[in-house]
Design a protein around this motif. Structure first.
Motif, PDB file in Angstrom:
ATOM      1  N   ASP B 123      39.455   5.412  34.544  1.00 12.06           N
ATOM      2  CA  ASP B 123      38.444   6.468  35.009  1.00 12.06           C
ATOM      3  C   ASP B 123      36.907   6.399  35.206  1.00 12.06           C
ATOM      4  O   ASP B 123      36.749   5.501  34.376  1.00 12.06           O
ATOM      5  CB  ASP B 123      38.248   7.652  34.614  1.00 12.06           C
ATOM      6  CG  ASP B 123      40.385   8.195  35.557  1.00 12.06           C
ATOM      7  OD1 ASP B 123      40.683   7.518  35.968  1.00 12.06           O
ATOM      8  OD2 ASP B 123      40.237   9.435  35.202  1.00 12.06           O
ATOM      9  N   TYR B 261      45.956  19.149  41.004  1.00  7.90           N
ATOM     10  CA  TYR B 261      46.245  18.018  41.520  1.00  7.90           C
ATOM     11  C   TYR B 261      45.181  17.866  42.200  1.00  7.90           C
ATOM     12  O   TYR B 261      44.273  16.975  42.197  1.00  7.90           O
ATOM     13  CB  TYR B 261      46.688  17.799  41.497  1.00  7.90           C
ATOM     14  CG  TYR B 261      48.431  16.495  40.815  1.00  7.90           C
ATOM     15  CD1 TYR B 261      47.970  16.938  39.009  1.00  7.90           C
ATOM     16  CD2 TYR B 261      49.477  16.538  40.922  1.00  7.90           C
ATOM     17  CE1 TYR B 261      48.558  16.364  38.326  1.00  7.90           C
ATOM     18  CE2 TYR B 261      50.903  16.012  39.957  1.00  7.90           C
ATOM     19  CZ  TYR B 261      50.156  16.297  38.478  1.00  7.90           C
ATOM     20  OH  TYR B 261      51.070  16.052  37.945  1.00  7.90           O
ATOM     21  N   SER B 265      41.308  16.371  41.667  1.00  4.96           N
ATOM     22  CA  SER B 265      41.061  14.745  42.398  1.00  4.96           C
ATOM     23  C   SER B 265      40.607  14.593  43.225  1.00  4.96           C
ATOM     24  O   SER B 265      40.292  13.943  44.629  1.00  4.96           O
ATOM     25  CB  SER B 265      42.064  14.420  42.093  1.00  4.96           C
ATOM     26  OG  SER B 265      42.593  14.274  43.175  1.00  4.96           O
ATOM     27  N   GLU B 271      41.653  10.243  40.520  1.00  5.30           N
ATOM     28  CA  GLU B 271      40.735   9.706  39.094  1.00  5.30           C
ATOM     29  C   GLU B 271      40.487  11.309  39.356  1.00  5.30           C
ATOM     30  O   GLU B 271      40.433  12.271  40.605  1.00  5.30           O
ATOM     31  CB  GLU B 271      40.057   8.841  39.107  1.00  5.30           C
ATOM     32  CG  GLU B 271      40.246   7.155  39.600  1.00  5.30           C
ATOM     33  CD  GLU B 271      38.662   6.857  39.602  1.00  5.30           C
ATOM     34  OE1 GLU B 271      37.401   7.527  38.631  1.00  5.30           O
ATOM     35  OE2 GLU B 271      38.420   5.675  39.239  1.00  5.30           O
ATOM     36  N   GLY B 272      40.931  12.229  37.984  1.00  6.08           N
ATOM     37  CA  GLY B 272      40.177  13.421  37.506  1.00  6.08           C
ATOM     38  C   GLY B 272      40.128  13.500  36.942  1.00  6.08           C
ATOM     39  O   GLY B 272      40.473  12.828  35.761  1.00  6.08           O
TER      40      GLY B 272
END
Lengths: 131, 273
Positions: B123, B261, B265, B271-272
């Motif tokens: 990330d 989710y 993100s 990415e998160g």
């Protein structure tokens, strides 16, 4: 004075929830930041959930699950011995729906931040008037 | 201005509480009309000891079904608001060269040979890389999931049920996503599976009601399911409640994961946190 004590012990739970609810309401109407408004909405929801649950209590009552309860072998099931299950059911679903509405609120906030690059309400309104 | 409104409204509400029933009063209006019937008749009607479960899934089955649909709608709304199917512009990406441990930052539009196994994507902003956290989560996640299944399956006899167990199941996947990263969590529990399970859960609930309809009873009247389970109508009601609770658990679990989710993100599923 004993009267006052009786009133306080009987109503104190409602006053606590009203204070909590007012905290949430104040955050919703007075704060400028959208995330703080959402937090205020959640505090208000919590106050209402606590209020409903406190309505369901009974003195000397047990949880509303019948098996293995006290006195079941000798007595028939009596409503006075069990807490009121109805507020619990209503709030059980309300909690999950509160999470769902929180998700949608946060999604809307993310979209607003993408569009206006700020979460302050007055700045968003100013940008809206420019357009 | 806001403080004045809040103070006025609050003092008005406090004044109103003098008419409210006292704390723990068994004769309060909420405890006198329909709730004594639930408490006294639930065991005879449904053979479920937990009154809350019986009221939730049987007496007030319509309420719970539409509650589940509300959750499904929230997932759909979140998806439609946030999900970006195609990224607009190429982005800066970070890779780690596994043998040497070096980190590379690739500028916009650049890419790595896909077939190379020496690189792993990491990330940009927040790299969860802790042995303690990863190992702890790997150890506790199975127990969280077993406990969640217990909460769903044992909801007839102890506090629990589909909503609670579903949230715990969803939390276990979210813990995995936080402790490793979003992409490896998506490999284990994908976006499509999440949405599919959410739909399936709502469908299982509605289909149980439809099955009762086909067997000649009212919608969500589980006593009609007795021939299928091979038990008497009262026990069939508790089996019907279990089916419905499993549906609710699936829907709630998938909804929590899908919401996480999407929100973590920003709809990119890349990415998160």
């Amino acid at each position: 004075m004993p009267d006052l004590v009786v009133i306080i012990t009987a109503k104190l739970n409602y006053w606590v929830y009203i204070v909590l609810m007012m905290v949430g309401l104040y955050a919703m109407i007075a704060k400028n930041n959208l995330v703080k408004k959402v937090v205020g909405m959640n505090i208000l929801q919590t106050a209402i959930i606590l209020f409903f649950i406190s309505i369901g209590t009974k003195h000397n009552a047990t949880i509303p699950i019948i098996q293995h309860a006290h006195g079941l072998e000798t007595h028939a099931v009596q409503a006075v011995n069990y807490a009121n299950p109805l507020p619990h059911v209503l709030m059980l679903t309300a909690i999950v729906v509160a999470v769902a509405t929180l998700g949608v609120a946060l999604a809307l906030i993310i979209r607003l931040h993408r569009q206006y690059h700020t979460l302050e309400e007055d700045e968003i309104l100013a940008q809206l008037e420019e357009d | 201005m806001g403080k004045i409104i809040v103070l006025l409204f609050g003092s008005f509400l406090v004044y109103c509480t003098l008419d409210f029933p006292d704390w723990g009063d068994p004769g309060s209006p909420a405890s006198t009309h329909v709730s004594p019937y639930y408490i006294e008749q639930t065991l005879e009607d449904t053979s479920v000891p937990n009154i809350v479960t019986a009221v939730l899934a049987d007496y007030r089955g319509y309420d719970t079904m539409f509650e589940t649909i509300v959750i499904f709608t929230a997932v759909a709304a979140c998806f439609l608001l946030l999900r970006k199917i195609k990224s607009d512009e190429p982005e800066t990406r970070m890779y780690r060269h596994i043998p040497t441990g070096t980190t590379f930052r690739i500028k916009k539009g650049g890419r790595y040979p896909r077939e190379s196994v020496d690189f792993e994507r990491i990330d940009l902003q927040w790299v969860p890389y802790g042995v303690v956290i990863k190992t702890t989560c790997r150890l506790i996640i199975p127990f969280i999931q077993i406990f969640a299944l217990y909460v769903i399956a044992h909801g007839h006899h102890s506090p629990g049920g589909g909503f609670q167990g579903g949230v715990i199941l969803g939390a276990s996947v979210i813990v995995y996503a936080i402790s490793s990263n979003l992409r490896s969590s998506l490999n284990r529990f994908g976006e499509r599976i999440a949405v599919l399970l959410c739909t399936l859960g709502v469908f299982l609930y509605a289909a149980t009601g439809g099955l009762c309809l086909l067997l000649g009873a009212n919608y969500l009247d589980y006593s009609a399911l007795a021939p299928i389970f091979g038990v008497d109508p009262v026990t069939a009601r508790s089996h019907g409640i279990l089916m419905v609770e499993i549906g609710v658990g699936m829907a709630v679990m998938a909804a929590m994961i899908s919401l996480y989710y999407n929100l973590s993100s920003g709809g990119k599923f890349d990415e998160g946190l």
